[in-house]
Scaffold this active site. Structure first.
Site, PDB file in Angstrom:
ATOM      1  N   SER A 105     -13.157  16.853 -33.342  1.00  0.00           N
ATOM      2  CA  SER A 105     -11.885  16.339 -32.830  1.00  0.00           C
ATOM      3  C   SER A 105     -10.741  17.135 -33.440  1.00  0.00           C
ATOM      4  O   SER A 105     -10.844  17.623 -34.579  1.00  0.00           O
ATOM      5  CB  SER A 105     -11.711  14.859 -33.183  1.00  0.00           C
ATOM      6  OG  SER A 105     -10.428  14.394 -32.820  1.00  0.00           O
ATOM      7  N   TYR A 115     -10.361   7.685 -39.580  1.00  0.00           N
ATOM      8  CA  TYR A 115     -10.979   8.407 -38.463  1.00  0.00           C
ATOM      9  C   TYR A 115     -10.820   9.913 -38.656  1.00  0.00           C
ATOM     10  O   TYR A 115     -11.782  10.682 -38.508  1.00  0.00           O
ATOM     11  CB  TYR A 115     -10.347   7.985 -37.139  1.00  0.00           C
ATOM     12  CG  TYR A 115     -10.911   8.732 -35.950  1.00  0.00           C
ATOM     13  CD1 TYR A 115     -12.130   8.359 -35.395  1.00  0.00           C
ATOM     14  CD2 TYR A 115     -10.230   9.819 -35.393  1.00  0.00           C
ATOM     15  CE1 TYR A 115     -12.659   9.054 -34.305  1.00  0.00           C
ATOM     16  CE2 TYR A 115     -10.751  10.510 -34.311  1.00  0.00           C
ATOM     17  CZ  TYR A 115     -11.960  10.123 -33.765  1.00  0.00           C
ATOM     18  OH  TYR A 115     -12.485  10.823 -32.705  1.00  0.00           O
TER      19      TYR A 115
END
Length: 223
Positions: A105, A115
């Protein structure tokens, strides 16, 4: 998955829920023993793995001060360790000429909460294992998507009509992933316009943090 099928590739899916793969194995990628057991069954049927895609992920919006400890642990087990366990358990399936694609990501290139940290760890793993598997003739590809509209990560509703163009569909990411494999690109950002954010963090991490810290101080604190 559809793109791989169009190429005549037999797809084996590992997930907690049924998938549209040609073959499916139920598995919680965060459970190392379960991953090892499933990988052994798959390798017994298919000793050769041409492409391994590590795509499992869970969200953890928010920061460390607000997140529950269970959420922090879960996001690390799935997003980071899930890629580690599935890769190691799948060996020696991938051999000379095989490919491993880790869907990381853009969040892994910046520092924003649990995250982001889990994806940063996955990014480091992908880069590390690329070096370690190179002598075996295995190519490792790191795919860093930005905002992607999926069932687990509904994004467009967060931005509204104007900024929804920042969000792409899974099919677009899959297409870029296969292009990276075909052209042997080792690390890509999807879409490409997210790359300046990654460059800013990499070239001037201290300045990047200072800017974000000042922005954070201006926000009203919740009571």
């Amino acid at each position: 998955m559809r793109a791989l099928r169009a190429r005549g590739t037999l797809v084996v899916g590992l997930s907690r829920r049924p998938s549209e793969a040609d073959e499916h194995e139920e598995c919680d990628i965060a459970d190392r023993e379960a991953v090892e057991a499933v990988a052994a069954r798959v390798l017994e049927r298919h000793p050769r793995i041409d492409l391994l895609v590590n795509n499992a992920g869970v969200g953890a919006r928010g920061n460390y001060l607000d997140a529950d400890p269970e959420v922090i642990e879960r996001v690390i087990r799935v997003n980071y360790l899930g890629s580690v366990w599935s890769t190691l358990a799948s060996l020696p399936g991938p051999g000379e000429g095989s490919h491993i694609a880790n869907v990381v990501s853009v969040a892994g290139m910046v520092a924003i909460g649990p995250y982001s940290a889990s994806k940063h760890a996955q990014l480091a793993f992908s880069r590390s294992i690329a070096v370690e598997l190179a002598p075996r003739g295995i190519s490792v590809h790191t795919v860093n998507p930005g905002f992607v509209e999926t069932e687990g990560f509904p994004q467009r509703e967060r931005f509204g009509p104007l900024l929804s163009r920042l969000v792409v569909d899974p099919a677009f990411v899959a297409q870029r992933l296969l292009e990276a494999v075909d052209k042997d690109k080792r690390e890509i950002v999807v879409p490409r316009w997210y790359r300046p954010v990654a460059w800013a963090q990499a070239l001037a991490p201290g300045a990047f943090v200072n800017v974000r810290a000042r922005t954070s101080r201006r926000r009203p604190r919740s009571r």
